[in-house]
Design a protein around this motif. Structure first.
Motif, PDB file in Angstrom:
ATOM      1  N   ARG A  92       0.802  -1.213   0.000  1.00 47.65           N
ATOM      2  CA  ARG A  92       0.000   0.000   0.000  1.00 47.65           C
ATOM      3  C   ARG A  92       0.849   1.283   0.000  1.00 47.65           C
ATOM      4  O   ARG A  92       0.287   2.384  -0.044  1.00 47.65           O
ATOM      5  CB  ARG A  92      -0.912   0.016   1.227  1.00 47.65           C
ATOM      6  CG  ARG A  92      -1.913  -1.131   1.265  1.00 47.65           C
ATOM      7  CD  ARG A  92      -2.809  -1.009   2.474  1.00 47.65           C
ATOM      8  NE  ARG A  92      -3.715  -2.147   2.608  1.00 47.65           N
ATOM      9  CZ  ARG A  92      -4.586  -2.300   3.600  1.00 47.65           C
ATOM     10  NH1 ARG A  92      -4.651  -1.366   4.561  1.00 47.65           N
ATOM     11  NH2 ARG A  92      -5.362  -3.359   3.654  1.00 47.65           N
ATOM     12  N   ASP A  95       0.656   4.047  -3.140  1.00 48.85           N
ATOM     13  CA  ASP A  95      -0.345   3.534  -4.090  1.00 48.85           C
ATOM     14  C   ASP A  95      -1.418   4.575  -4.389  1.00 48.85           C
ATOM     15  O   ASP A  95      -2.415   4.274  -5.045  1.00 48.85           O
ATOM     16  CB  ASP A  95      -0.981   2.252  -3.547  1.00 48.85           C
ATOM     17  CG  ASP A  95      -1.752   2.491  -2.249  1.00 48.85           C
ATOM     18  OD1 ASP A  95      -1.637   3.585  -1.676  1.00 48.85           O
ATOM     19  OD2 ASP A  95      -2.477   1.569  -1.806  1.00 48.85           O
ATOM     20  N   SER A 109       4.108   9.922  -3.929  1.00 52.98           N
ATOM     21  CA  SER A 109       2.995   9.640  -4.833  1.00 52.98           C
ATOM     22  C   SER A 109       2.255  10.938  -5.124  1.00 52.98           C
ATOM     23  O   SER A 109       2.541  11.986  -4.549  1.00 52.98           O
ATOM     24  CB  SER A 109       2.042   8.609  -4.215  1.00 52.98           C
ATOM     25  OG  SER A 109       1.249   9.217  -3.216  1.00 52.98           O
TER      26      SER A 109
END
Length: 454
Positions: A92, A95, A109
């Protein structure tokens, strides 16, 4: 020179920050002290330290990539300062979804995560404080129920002793009534035998009177024989006319013994109209019902009725004793804190069904059309070894259609009131009930500290 020193310090701090190892807890930091090489935590491999968190999985246990998603079995540690720290699967990390409330899992991210740990921590602390208040109040109510349970237990013990004394008294009375009934039956039998002898004597009297009237001894009484031997009491000197004699013979001109018993004998026995000439008539007592027989039969009936009443009372008291003994054998907790639940029932409506829990008795389900089925009868306590009184098992309910017998597990939770909170059916005909009550509150929860993770 001074300028060079300042630049070196800044460069060193940048380098240290760039080597900050993400995704590890304080207890694991000792494994990630920067050195020339890194030993996988499971001891299986030695790699250069530069390969830690380089987004390539080198260690079988995934310990070299705590801050990336490179290792399939890896874990990322969310520090969550101000809230509860926890681990998430390393898959995770980065993500695009914020899993850690401090946003540490999305450091590289496109996601724009806000640090919500402080707000979450405040809400959780408020919830925990509410739980602690509920626990305090629940423990206070539990103590009251324990004290009430002690009094109720003593009351039931006293009630059992009283019932046992009543049963003993009824037993004595029962034996006395059985003796009296036996005596009444014996006297009745003797009286009936004596009455039978009197009846035979009466039959002999009827026969003798018939023979007196039957002058020619041919076994029949005629009109002439009646006129010769029978007279009116009020006018004995006057002879009966033929019509009067025929009337006494029942309308015929002669009769045998059996017809005599049904006609003329009744008139002679009554002694109020006709008699045999030269006598004072036939004593009425020879034909009347023996008063001794009537008295004996009344006594026998009365004693039988009294005996049945005492037997019913004795049976009722023994049933109450048995029921009370069964209740007193149930395990009501170490301090009998669950005793108050006995003989109580609690309901909860879930959609079209109404569920009823009667602790230490049964659980039922009633549909909107009124059909009621048993979901199980009281079985036993089924909690953990640490707290066996945290669950109740109810077994052997009604069978399901093409399924198993219905069973229910009741989970007891701490609360300030006693009530059903929820009913679920996780598998076919197997039910789970959440039952809230103050007596489920445990001081150990407070001692351990519910908010220790905060």
């Amino acid at each position: 020179m001074r300028r060079h020193i300042i630049m070196a310090v800044v460069f060193w701090s940048v380098c240290v920050d760039s080597r900050k190892i993400r995704g590890i807890s304080l207890s694991y930091k000792r494994f990630y002290r920067e050195r020339k090489s890194f030993l996988c935590i499971d001891g299986s491999k030695m790699i250069p330290f530069e390969q830690v968190n380089d987004d390539y999985c080198d260690c079988e246990d995934g310990s070299d990539e705590p801050g990336t998603a490179a290792c399939p079995g890896g874990r990322f540690y969310c520090s969550n300062l101000g809230f509860r720290p926890h681990y998430i699967p390393s898959s995770r990390v980065n993500d695009g979804i914020c899993d850690c409330c401090d946003a540490s899992d999305e450091y590289n991210s496109h996601a724009h995560c806000q640090n919500s740990c402080r707000n979450l921590g405040q809400r959780e602390r408020a919830d925990v404080e509410g739980q602690m208040r509920t626990l305090d109040e629940g423990l206070r109510l539990k103590q009251q129920l324990i004290e009430e349970g002690v009094l109720l237990w003593r009351e039931k013990q006293a009630q059992l002793r009283d019932l046992q004394q009543v049963a003993e008294d009824l037993q004595i009375k029962l034996e006395e009534h059985r003796r009296r009934k036996h005596e009444a039956d014996r006297l009745k039998e003797q009286t009936l035998k004596a009455g039978d002898r009197g009846h035979r004597h009466q039959n002999r009297t009827v026969t003798s009177i018939f023979q007196i009237l039957d002058s020619n001894k041919d076994g029949r009484i005629t009109v002439n024989e009646v006129q010769a031997k029978v007279a009116f009491i009020q006018d004995e000197e006057r002879s009966l006319s033929e019509d009067e004699a025929v009337a006494l013979l029942g309308g015929g001109h002669e009769m045998d013994l059996s017809m005599f018993q049904l006609t003329l004998w009744d008139s002679l026995r009554a002694g109020d109209s006709v008699k045999i000439k030269g006598t004072y008539g036939v004593p009425a007592s020879l034909a009347d019902e023996d008063p001794n027989i009537e008295a004996a039969e009344r006594d026998a009936v009365r004693e039988d009725t009294d005996l049945k009443k005492v037997e019913e009372a004795y049976e009722t008291v023994n049933m109450e004793i048995s029921d009370l003994r069964n209740k007193l054998t149930i395990d009501y907790g170490t301090d009998r804190e669950f005793l108050f639940l006995n003989s109580q029932c609690y309901q909860l409506k879930v959609y079209e069904y109404t569920y009823t829990l009667c602790p230490f008795n049964q659980v039922t389900q009633k549909s909107a059309v009124g059909t009621e089925v048993s979901l199980g009868k009281w079985g036993t306590w089924a909690g953990t070894p640490e707290n066996q009184y945290s669950r109740m098992r109810y077994e052997s309910g009604e069978p399901c259609w093409q399924g198993p017998t219905r069973n229910t597990m009741v989970t007891l939770t701490c609360g300030t009131e006693t009530a059903l909170r929820s009913v679920k059916e996780p598998s076919k005909c197997q039910y789970i009930v959440d039952f809230q009550t103050p007596v489920a509150c445990q001081p150990v929860l407070k001692q351990q500290g519910i908010h220790s993770e905060l």
